[in-house]
Write a protein that holds these residues in place. Structure first.
Motif, PDB file in Angstrom:
ATOM      1  N   ALA A 324      -6.595 -14.893 -43.698  1.00 19.33           N
ATOM      2  CA  ALA A 324      -6.771 -13.549 -43.157  1.00 19.33           C
ATOM      3  C   ALA A 324      -6.898 -12.577 -44.314  1.00 19.33           C
ATOM      4  N   ILE A 325      -7.856 -11.648 -44.226  1.00 22.72           N
ATOM      5  CA  ILE A 325      -8.034 -10.641 -45.266  1.00 22.72           C
ATOM      6  C   ILE A 325      -7.664  -9.277 -44.698  1.00 22.72           C
ATOM      7  N   LEU A 332      -8.123  -5.369 -51.896  1.00 28.87           N
ATOM      8  CA  LEU A 332      -8.415  -6.412 -50.923  1.00 28.87           C
ATOM      9  C   LEU A 332      -7.448  -7.576 -51.124  1.00 28.87           C
ATOM     10  N   PHE A 333      -6.818  -8.021 -50.017  1.00 26.30           N
ATOM     11  CA  PHE A 333      -5.836  -9.098 -50.053  1.00 26.30           C
ATOM     12  C   PHE A 333      -6.252 -10.210 -49.096  1.00 26.30           C
ATOM     13  N   MET A 334      -5.800 -11.408 -49.409  1.00 30.34           N
ATOM     14  CA  MET A 334      -6.007 -12.566 -48.545  1.00 30.34           C
ATOM     15  C   MET A 334      -4.668 -13.260 -48.330  1.00 30.34           C
ATOM     16  N   LEU A 349       0.390 -14.059 -50.384  1.00 33.07           N
ATOM     17  CA  LEU A 349      -0.537 -12.940 -50.365  1.00 33.07           C
ATOM     18  C   LEU A 349      -1.237 -12.872 -51.711  1.00 33.07           C
ATOM     19  N   TRP A 350      -2.579 -12.960 -51.680  1.00 31.70           N
ATOM     20  CA  TRP A 350      -3.385 -12.966 -52.894  1.00 31.70           C
ATOM     21  C   TRP A 350      -4.210 -11.683 -52.960  1.00 31.70           C
TER      22      TRP A 350
END
Length: 431
Positions: A324-325, A332-334, A349-350
């Motif tokens: 999920a982004i 912006l996180f994924m 969380l990336w």
């Protein structure tokens, strides 16, 4: 002293406070005692049963905290001089009244509409709702759409008081597998399926500030579980994108379309370069979509073009958990699930470094990832996640939050509640 007696104004309270500082507690206490020896309340008006309106909206009332006695009665007790210095509510200019009502908390706004017709008319007008959802929005509210026995339900969560409240959702009866997104102070419920297993194109809109539902123009293509994303543009406008989802036969869809509320129409924008999208986010004037394999695609509304986003190395992930982004604070996180060094599954969380186009770990979720259908949304400063767990055979929902800032991020539990409902979708809105 009886409630019907004359009550003191705010100026008298301030004078008493000064006297208390000069003369000591004993002198101040003697001034708060009436001629009959009864104690007078050192506070603003406290009304009992049978009193008039509580906010001074009636025609003969004076605004001092809560409603006072009529002017004629005040002159009999020698308070006419003080009463003339206070402006009645009916004499407030409309622009000043609107500014006062704009500053009410969301939970008090609906109660204020019960005061009189004028307040109802002011607080439900379109200019008022636009201003209230913009510059005067105070706190974030989470809106959870779910199913209970085949019937659609809507629950709102106040992030300040940390309380859940049920909301009527008449237009969601018989509809499921829809997606929601918050835009322009409203919540859009797009697509889904009906009780007859028919895939729908319809769109319904809920305004929490107005407390009303309405219908919006339908999509071009019927979609169940579409991926939604909102891009804010200039002059308080926005664009809503619906990508992916499943068609009438259950087939995955690669197409996408955009809704412009100014034109009140949907238009197709071609197929996503990453195939069927499972998540989407808006950042820097563009839409980003993510596939189940972690590939990113970008759509520029100004150019009307799709492009691939090449970022390496890709975050490690388990195939059974879709990524999920989310976008927060211009970043912006994924959210992915992967194994850690101790062979334990962890949700991480990336963050995408847009300069080097590389993913770096930003935070780690405290709970074990037992829910493949976890939902993640974000507002201006915080990322929220909602997951379901089975605790001793009972379904429990955990709501967590992660603040995004310059320092290290930490996930915290915000709410825990038991629920037998099946989750549909979630949206966050500042009210």
């Amino acid at each position: 002293m009886a409630i019907g007696r004359t009550r003191r104004s705010l100026r008298d309270l301030l004078l008493d406070k000064e006297d208390a500082e000069d003369d000591g507690f004993g002198a101040s206490a003697r001034r708060r005692t009436s001629k009959r020896g009864q104690f007078r309340w050192p506070s603003l008006c406290r009304l009992g049963k049978g009193a008039a309106c509580r906010v001074g909206a009636c025609e003969d009332c004076i605004v001092v905290g809560e409603c006072q006695k009529p002017r004629g009665r005040a002159s009999e007790t020698g308070r006419s001089k003080d009463s003339e210095e206070i402006v009645p509510a009916r004499q407030l200019p409309d622009d000043l009244l609107e500014l006062c009502l704009l500053r009410l908390p969301f939970r008090s706004l609906h109660s204020a509409r019960l005061v009189c017709k004028k307040w109802l008319q002011v607080t439900t007008s379109q200019p008022f709702l636009r201003r209230r959802s913009g510059d005067f929005a105070r706190s974030s509210w989470l809106f959870l759409f779910c199913l209970n026995g085949g019937q659609g339900e809507l629950h709102a969560f106040d992030t300040c008081l940390r309380q859940w409240r049920a909301v009527r959702a008449d237009l969601l009866v018989g509809r499921f597998l829809y997606s929601v997104a918050a835009a322009g102070g409203e919540i859009y419920a797009v697509g889904g399926r009906s009780s007859g297993a028919r895939t729908r194109r319809g769109v319904v809109v809920f305004s929490p500030l107005a407390g009303r539902w309405r219908r919006a123009p339908p999509m071009r293509i019927p979609r169940a579980e579409p991926v939604l994303c909102v891009l804010e543009t200039a002059e308080a406008r926005f664009l809503l994108i619906a990508a992916g989802g499943r068609g009438g036969e259950g087939e995955p869809l690669d197409s996408a379309e955009i809704y412009d509320p100014a034109a009140e129409e949907w238009r197709l924008i071609g197929d996503s370069p990453v195939g069927a999208a499972c998540s989407a986010a808006a950042l820097g004037g563009a839409f980003y979509v993510c596939s189940r394999t972690g590939r990113l695609g970008r759509y520029d509304p100004g150019l009307g073009l799709w492009s691939r986003v090449e970022a390496s190395p890709a975050p490690p992930r388990l195939p059974s958990y879709a990524p999920a982004i989310v976008a927060c604070r211009g970043r912006l996180f994924m959210v992915c699930v992967s194994w850690d060094r101790t062979e334990m599954a962890r949700r991480r969380l990336w963050e995408l470094d847009q300069g080097r186009m590389a993913w770096t770990q930003f935070a780690s979720h405290p709970d074990a990832p037992t829910d493949p259908g976890a939902v993640f949304v974000s507002d201006r400063t915080t990322i929220y996640g909602l997951e379901r767990f089975a605790v001793f055979g009972r379904a429990v929902q955990f709501l967590t939050a992660c603040g995004v800032g310059p320092g290290p991020a930490v996930w915290t539990r915000v709410s825990t509640r038991g629920s037998a409902r099946s989750r549909e979708s979630m949206a966050v809105l500042r009210l």
